[in-house]
Design a protein around this motif. Structure first.
Motif, mmCIF file in Angstrom:
data_model
loop_
_atom_site.group_PDB
_atom_site.id
_atom_site.type_symbol
_atom_site.label_atom_id
_atom_site.label_comp_id
_atom_site.label_asym_id
_atom_site.label_seq_id
_atom_site.Cartn_x
_atom_site.Cartn_y
_atom_site.Cartn_z
ATOM 1 N N ASP A 1 1.501 -18.061 -44.896
ATOM 2 C CA ASP A 1 1.653 -18.491 -46.385
ATOM 3 C C ASP A 1 0.930 -17.638 -47.513
ATOM 4 O O ASP A 1 -0.355 -17.772 -47.289
ATOM 5 C CB ASP A 1 0.975 -20.074 -46.185
ATOM 6 N N SER A 2 1.649 -17.252 -48.350
ATOM 7 C CA SER A 2 1.270 -16.319 -49.439
ATOM 8 C C SER A 2 1.030 -17.202 -50.634
ATOM 9 O O SER A 2 0.521 -16.669 -51.533
ATOM 10 C CB SER A 2 1.914 -15.023 -49.545
ATOM 11 N N HIS A 3 1.897 -18.295 -50.684
ATOM 12 C CA HIS A 3 1.914 -19.065 -51.947
ATOM 13 C C HIS A 3 2.371 -18.151 -53.206
ATOM 14 O O HIS A 3 2.066 -18.456 -54.218
ATOM 15 C CB HIS A 3 0.474 -19.546 -52.195
ATOM 16 N N CYS A 4 3.233 -17.151 -52.905
ATOM 17 C CA CYS A 4 3.758 -16.542 -53.704
ATOM 18 C C CYS A 4 5.628 -17.066 -54.311
ATOM 19 O O CYS A 4 6.145 -16.592 -55.280
ATOM 20 C CB CYS A 4 4.074 -14.970 -53.254
ATOM 21 N N GLY A 5 5.941 -17.846 -53.450
ATOM 22 C CA GLY A 5 7.396 -18.513 -53.716
ATOM 23 C C GLY A 5 8.242 -17.918 -52.639
ATOM 24 O O GLY A 5 9.497 -18.451 -53.163
ATOM 25 N N TRP A 6 8.076 -16.966 -51.996
ATOM 26 C CA TRP A 6 9.229 -16.625 -51.050
ATOM 27 C C TRP A 6 8.598 -16.401 -49.722
ATOM 28 O O TRP A 6 7.255 -16.297 -49.531
ATOM 29 C CB TRP A 6 9.543 -15.209 -51.605
ATOM 30 N N PRO A 7 9.288 -16.447 -48.556
ATOM 31 C CA PRO A 7 8.766 -16.312 -47.278
ATOM 32 C C PRO A 7 8.137 -14.836 -47.160
ATOM 33 O O PRO A 7 8.612 -14.001 -47.915
ATOM 34 C CB PRO A 7 10.068 -16.362 -46.375
ATOM 35 N N SER A 8 6.825 -15.097 -46.749
ATOM 36 C CA SER A 8 6.131 -13.653 -46.387
ATOM 37 C C SER A 8 5.667 -13.364 -45.017
ATOM 38 O O SER A 8 5.462 -14.331 -44.121
ATOM 39 C CB SER A 8 4.759 -13.878 -47.131
ATOM 40 N N PHE A 9 5.772 -12.207 -44.647
ATOM 41 C CA PHE A 9 5.741 -11.682 -43.349
ATOM 42 C C PHE A 9 4.676 -10.464 -43.385
ATOM 43 O O PHE A 9 4.853 -9.524 -44.379
ATOM 44 C CB PHE A 9 7.041 -11.208 -42.776
ATOM 45 N N TYR A 10 3.771 -10.116 -42.274
ATOM 46 C CA TYR A 10 3.012 -9.130 -42.524
ATOM 47 C C TYR A 10 3.591 -7.666 -41.674
ATOM 48 O O TYR A 10 3.061 -6.879 -42.111
ATOM 49 C CB TYR A 10 1.715 -9.516 -42.042
ATOM 50 N N GLU A 11 4.570 -8.004 -41.162
ATOM 51 C CA GLU A 11 5.288 -6.865 -40.424
ATOM 52 C C GLU A 11 6.646 -7.271 -39.948
ATOM 53 O O GLU A 11 6.893 -8.485 -39.829
ATOM 54 C CB GLU A 11 4.364 -6.570 -39.237
ATOM 55 N N PRO A 12 7.854 -6.309 -39.796
ATOM 56 C CA PRO A 12 8.798 -6.608 -39.512
ATOM 57 C C PRO A 12 8.722 -6.708 -37.775
ATOM 58 O O PRO A 12 7.821 -6.170 -37.306
ATOM 59 C CB PRO A 12 9.620 -5.427 -39.757
ATOM 60 N N SER A 13 9.885 -7.237 -37.225
ATOM 61 C CA SER A 13 9.914 -7.234 -35.872
ATOM 62 C C SER A 13 9.856 -5.620 -35.178
ATOM 63 O O SER A 13 9.163 -5.551 -34.093
ATOM 64 C CB SER A 13 11.012 -8.062 -34.952
ATOM 65 N N ASP A 14 10.414 -4.992 -35.603
ATOM 66 C CA ASP A 14 10.352 -3.444 -35.324
ATOM 67 C C ASP A 14 10.472 -2.543 -36.500
ATOM 68 O O ASP A 14 10.924 -2.938 -37.440
ATOM 69 C CB ASP A 14 11.596 -3.246 -34.339
ATOM 70 N N SER A 15 9.659 -1.545 -36.368
ATOM 71 C CA SER A 15 9.581 -0.622 -37.833
ATOM 72 C C SER A 15 10.924 -0.021 -37.893
ATOM 73 O O SER A 15 11.032 0.473 -39.173
ATOM 74 C CB SER A 15 8.564 0.401 -37.239
#
Length: 134
Positions: free
Chosen positions: A62-76
């Motif tokens: 939850d970044s509360h920025c209005g869009w889904p947020s992820f801290y990394e992709p599943s694979d680089s």
């Protein structure tokens, strides 16, 4: 990973007008309107254009920025990062490595309590959630 290459006419046939605007023309959906902004469902987020695996629910926060947020992709190798100088600023665009569709942007060093301190800010319309089978 085999690349997906289509003409713009072919993309227009397989994507809705709004999907095409975001994925192929680097548009942005309005904040807090996407279907995955507040989703807590466990599973895999794939590219809506080509089905490539992009992110896992474990990396969503939850970044509360209005869009889904992820801290990394599943694979680089799942995404490609490009410099984006549009709108009078310098940002890093995130694209699907398989079909070159625009997904959103990544931001670093904002102080989120995540393992990477990255925020992959991704348009919901660029994703499709495949819920974990349990």
């Amino acid at each position: 990973m085999e690349k997906v290459v289509r003409s713009e006419a072919e993309w227009r046939q397989v994507l809705s007008p709004e999907e095409y605007r975001v994925l192929r023309q680097a548009g942005t959906e309005p904040p807090f309107t996407g279907e995955y902004v507040n989703t807590k469902t466990e599973g895999v987020y794939t590219c809506r254009a080509c089905g490539a695996e992009l992110f896992r629910s474990e990396a969503k926060f939850d970044s509360h920025c209005g869009w889904p947020s992820f801290y990394e992709p599943s694979d680089s190798d799942a995404v490609v990062l490009l410099e984006d100088r549009s709108l009078g600023m310098i940002r890093t665009e995130v694209r699907c490595a398989r079909c070159d569709s625009h997904l959103g942007h990544v931001f670093h060093g904002e102080g989120y309590p995540t393992p990477t301190d990255d925020r992959y800010c991704i348009n919901s319309i660029a994703l499709r959630l495949e819920p974990e089978q349990g």
